[in-house]
Scaffold this motif. Structure first.
Motif, PDB file in Angstrom:
ATOM      1  N   LEU A  81     -11.086 -14.436  35.879  1.00 22.33           N
ATOM      2  CA  LEU A  81     -10.786 -12.954  36.339  1.00 22.33           C
ATOM      3  C   LEU A  81      -9.534 -12.541  36.466  1.00 22.33           C
ATOM      4  N   GLY A  82      -8.680 -13.425  36.412  1.00 23.10           N
ATOM      5  CA  GLY A  82      -7.164 -13.156  36.024  1.00 23.10           C
ATOM      6  C   GLY A  82      -6.601 -12.501  37.490  1.00 23.10           C
ATOM      7  N   VAL A  83      -7.331 -13.196  38.590  1.00 25.29           N
ATOM      8  CA  VAL A  83      -6.404 -12.859  40.230  1.00 25.29           C
ATOM      9  C   VAL A  83      -6.678 -14.248  40.678  1.00 25.29           C
ATOM     10  N   THR A  84      -5.900 -14.200  41.887  1.00 31.26           N
ATOM     11  CA  THR A  84      -5.813 -15.194  42.751  1.00 31.26           C
ATOM     12  C   THR A  84      -6.876 -14.581  43.982  1.00 31.26           C
ATOM     13  N   ILE A  85      -7.888 -15.549  44.239  1.00 35.65           N
ATOM     14  CA  ILE A  85      -8.897 -15.232  45.295  1.00 35.65           C
ATOM     15  C   ILE A  85      -8.566 -16.064  46.467  1.00 35.65           C
ATOM     16  N   PHE A  86      -7.734 -17.155  46.543  1.00 34.95           N
ATOM     17  CA  PHE A  86      -7.326 -17.858  47.780  1.00 34.95           C
ATOM     18  C   PHE A  86      -5.960 -18.281  47.701  1.00 34.95           C
ATOM     19  N   GLU A  87      -5.343 -18.243  48.858  1.00 31.52           N
ATOM     20  CA  GLU A  87      -3.817 -18.798  48.898  1.00 31.52           C
ATOM     21  C   GLU A  87      -4.074 -19.790  49.981  1.00 31.52           C
ATOM     22  N   ARG A  88      -3.090 -20.636  49.813  1.00 32.92           N
ATOM     23  CA  ARG A  88      -2.979 -21.966  50.779  1.00 32.92           C
ATOM     24  C   ARG A  88      -1.982 -21.469  52.048  1.00 32.92           C
ATOM     25  N   THR A  89      -2.560 -22.007  53.269  1.00 30.27           N
ATOM     26  CA  THR A  89      -1.840 -21.806  54.381  1.00 30.27           C
ATOM     27  C   THR A  89      -1.747 -23.130  54.968  1.00 30.27           C
ATOM     28  N   THR A  90      -0.758 -23.159  56.141  1.00 28.72           N
ATOM     29  CA  THR A  90      -0.724 -24.544  56.883  1.00 28.72           C
ATOM     30  C   THR A  90      -2.215 -25.008  57.411  1.00 28.72           C
ATOM     31  N   LYS A  91      -2.900 -23.762  57.544  1.00 32.52           N
ATOM     32  CA  LYS A  91      -4.314 -24.341  58.409  1.00 32.52           C
ATOM     33  C   LYS A  91      -5.320 -24.372  57.448  1.00 32.52           C
ATOM     34  N   GLY A  92      -5.080 -24.108  56.078  1.00 30.71           N
ATOM     35  CA  GLY A  92      -6.094 -24.271  55.042  1.00 30.71           C
ATOM     36  C   GLY A  92      -5.855 -23.250  54.213  1.00 30.71           C
ATOM     37  N   VAL A  93      -6.979 -22.588  53.909  1.00 33.94           N
ATOM     38  CA  VAL A  93      -6.885 -21.389  52.619  1.00 33.94           C
ATOM     39  C   VAL A  93      -7.434 -20.184  53.166  1.00 33.94           C
ATOM     40  N   LYS A  94      -6.943 -19.085  52.751  1.00 35.04           N
ATOM     41  CA  LYS A  94      -7.571 -17.873  53.331  1.00 35.04           C
ATOM     42  C   LYS A  94      -7.514 -16.882  52.141  1.00 35.04           C
ATOM     43  N   PRO A  95      -8.495 -15.700  52.035  1.00 32.47           N
ATOM     44  CA  PRO A  95      -8.603 -14.875  50.718  1.00 32.47           C
ATOM     45  C   PRO A  95      -7.273 -13.999  50.688  1.00 32.47           C
ATOM     46  N   THR A  96      -6.837 -13.881  49.529  1.00 35.81           N
ATOM     47  CA  THR A  96      -5.898 -12.788  49.471  1.00 35.81           C
ATOM     48  C   THR A  96      -6.569 -11.182  49.515  1.00 35.81           C
ATOM     49  N   ARG A  97      -5.604 -10.345  49.358  1.00 33.38           N
ATOM     50  CA  ARG A  97      -6.045  -9.167  49.454  1.00 33.38           C
ATOM     51  C   ARG A  97      -7.174  -8.522  48.578  1.00 33.38           C
ATOM     52  N   ILE A  98      -6.783  -8.978  47.232  1.00 27.17           N
ATOM     53  CA  ILE A  98      -7.760  -8.655  46.134  1.00 27.17           C
ATOM     54  C   ILE A  98      -9.095  -9.599  46.322  1.00 27.17           C
ATOM     55  N   GLY A  99      -8.635 -10.776  46.946  1.00 22.01           N
ATOM     56  CA  GLY A  99      -9.616 -12.107  47.083  1.00 22.01           C
ATOM     57  C   GLY A  99     -10.755 -11.482  48.051  1.00 22.01           C
ATOM     58  N   LEU A 100     -10.284 -10.651  48.971  1.00 20.79           N
ATOM     59  CA  LEU A 100     -11.428 -10.238  50.200  1.00 20.79           C
ATOM     60  C   LEU A 100     -12.235  -9.159  49.362  1.00 20.79           C
ATOM     61  N   GLU A 101     -11.739  -8.199  48.423  1.00 24.25           N
ATOM     62  CA  GLU A 101     -12.435  -7.577  47.686  1.00 24.25           C
ATOM     63  C   GLU A 101     -13.369  -7.946  47.006  1.00 24.25           C
ATOM     64  N   PHE A 102     -13.190  -9.180  45.975  1.00 25.34           N
ATOM     65  CA  PHE A 102     -13.858  -9.738  45.136  1.00 25.34           C
ATOM     66  C   PHE A 102     -15.045 -10.528  46.161  1.00 25.34           C
ATOM     67  N   LEU A 103     -14.613 -11.141  47.177  1.00 24.90           N
ATOM     68  CA  LEU A 103     -15.768 -11.765  47.979  1.00 24.90           C
ATOM     69  C   LEU A 103     -16.476 -10.622  48.705  1.00 24.90           C
ATOM     70  N   SER A 104     -16.458  -9.583  48.732  1.00 24.28           N
ATOM     71  CA  SER A 104     -17.411  -8.590  49.199  1.00 24.28           C
ATOM     72  C   SER A 104     -18.366  -8.305  48.206  1.00 24.28           C
ATOM     73  N   TYR A 105     -17.978  -8.298  47.137  1.00 27.70           N
ATOM     74  CA  TYR A 105     -18.822  -8.199  45.906  1.00 27.70           C
ATOM     75  C   TYR A 105     -19.948  -9.479  45.773  1.00 27.70           C
ATOM     76  N   ALA A 106     -19.102 -10.616  45.992  1.00 24.16           N
ATOM     77  CA  ALA A 106     -19.832 -11.818  45.912  1.00 24.16           C
ATOM     78  C   ALA A 106     -20.906 -11.939  46.628  1.00 24.16           C
ATOM     79  N   HIS A 107     -20.721 -11.569  47.916  1.00 23.86           N
ATOM     80  CA  HIS A 107     -21.737 -11.503  48.795  1.00 23.86           C
ATOM     81  C   HIS A 107     -23.036 -10.667  48.834  1.00 23.86           C
TER      82      HIS A 107
END
Length: 313
Positions: free
Chosen positions: A43-69
Motif C-alpha cells: 500500500l505504501g503506508v504505515t498502518i500501525f506504529e509501535r508504542t510502549t503499550k503495544g501498537v496503535k493505528p496511524t492516522r492513515i491506518g485508521l482510514e484504511f481500517l475503516s474501509y477494511a471493516h
C-alpha cells in the motif's frame, strides 16, 4: 492485498498487540508481523506504529481500517445471504433506541414468525451513535436511530460519511411519561414550566455526531431540567416512574396496553420535541424475509397507532 490480511489488520487493531492478535488468530507472531509488513509495503503506508503499550493505528491506518471493516462486513453479509440454509433457519440482528413500541413490535414479530428450527437473533437497545457503529461494522444487519428534527442533518451527514443508507420509519412528538399518581397526571394540559421541581428520568448516552456552538447552546436550553437521573438500562425506568414520586420521562408514544399494565400515563406538552426514527443499513443491503417481516410489524404498530396520550386510565 487479500481478505486474510484485512482480517489480520482488524484483529491487531482490536487487541492493540501483535502478540495477542497472533494468539487469537492461531498463528505465529513472526508470520503475522511479516504479513502486515507486506501489506504496508504494497500500500505504501504505515498502518500501525509501535508504542510502549503495544501498537496503535496511524492516522492513515485508521482510514484504511475503516474501509477494511466495511469490506469484511460486506463479505460476511454476502456469505450469510448465499450460504446454504435450511428454510427453517431464522437469523436476525438489529440495534435500536430504547423505545417501547419497538420492543412490543419485536415481541409480536418473534411470536408470529419464529418456528421450531434453529434461530440466531440479536436485539440490542443502545444509543444512536452505537447503533450506527454496529451497522457499519456488521455486528448488526439493521439499525434504528432516533433524532430530533433539529439534529437530523447532522445524523444524515454522519451516515453518508459512514457509507450507510437511511429512511424514515416514524415521525412523532415526544410525550411525557409518568405515574398515574403523579401530581400532573390529572392536568388537561402541561406546559414546560410546570415540570420545574420534578425529577426527569433520562437515558444517559444521548449523542449527536457534530454540533456547532450555537446548536449546543440551543440543545442545552431545551434539555432544561435541573433535577435529572440518568439511566443506561431501559428496564429500570418503569420501576422508577412508579415508585419514585414526581418523576417523569420524555418518550415516544407507548401502546396503551403497556401503560395500563404499568400504571402509567402519557401526557402531551406544548414544547415536546418532534423526533424521527430512521432505519439504517449498509449501502446496497438486501433485506432478508425475516428483516422485512419485522419492518412490516413495526409499520403495523405505527400506522394503526395503538397509543393513548392524555388519558389517566
Amino acid at each position: 492485498m487479500n481478505l486474510q490480511q484485512l482480517r489480520y489488520a482488524t484483529e491487531i487493531e482490536k487487541t492493540g498487540s501483535i502478540t495477542k492478535a497472533a494468539k487469537n488468530l492461531y498463528m505465529g507472531q513472526p508470520n503475522l508481523s511479516k504479513s502486515i509488513k507486506e501489506l504496508e509495503q504494497e500500500l505504501g503506508v504505515t498502518i500501525f506504529e509501535r508504542t510502549t503499550k503495544g501498537v496503535k493505528p496511524t492516522r492513515i491506518g485508521l482510514e484504511f481500517l475503516s474501509y477494511a471493516h466495511t469490506i469484511l462486513a460486506q463479505m460476511e453479509e454476502l456469505e450469510s445471504l448465499y450460504k446454504p440454509r435450511s428454510e427453517k433457519d431464522f437469523s436476525f440482528s438489529i440495534s435500536v433506541p430504547r423505545a417501547t413500541y419497538l420492543t412490543a413490535a419485536f415481541t409480536d414479530f418473534l411470536t408470529e414468525y419464529v418456528g421450531d428450527g434453529p434461530i440466531d437473533v440479536h436485539f440490542r437497545e443502545t444509543s444512536s451513535m452505537a447503533a450506527i457503529q454496529d451497522v457499519a461494522s456488521g455486528s448488526s444487519q439493521l439499525g434504528i436511530i432516533r433524532s430530533e428534527n433539529i439534529h437530523e442533518r447532522y445524523f444524515l451527514n454522519f451516515l453518508s460519511n459512514m457509507h450507510l443508507e437511511c429512511k424514515p420509519i416514524w415521525e412523532f412528538q415526544m410525550c411525557l411519561l409518568m405515574s398515574k399518581n403523579h401530581p400532573l397526571a390529572s392536568c388537561n394540559e402541561i406546559v414546560y414550566h410546570m415540570l420545574d421541581g420534578y425529577i426527569e428520568i433520562a437515558h444517559g448516552d444521548f449523542q449527536v455526531p457534530s454540533l456547532t456552538a450555537a446548536d449546543l447552546s440551543e440543545t442545552a436550553k431545551n434539555m432544561g431540567s435541573k433535577r435529572r437521573i440518568s439511566i443506561y438500562e431501559r428496564g429500570s425506568q418503569y420501576d422508577l416512574l412508579k415508585r419514585l414520586p414526581g418523576t417523569y420521562m420524555w418518550v415516544s408514544p407507548i401502546p396503551c396496553s403497556i401503560l395500563q399494565e404499568n400504571g402509567l400515563v402519557l401526557k402531551e406538552c406544548a414544547v415536546g420535541a418532534v423526533s424521527k426514527d430512521l432505519l439504517i443499513t449498509r449501502t446496497g443491503h438486501i433485506f432478508t424475509k425475516e428483516e422485512q417481516a419485522f419492518l412490516n410489524t413495526v409499520r403495523r404498530f405505527t400506522e394503526n397507532n395503538p397509543f393513548q396520550v392524555g388519558h389517566t386510565r
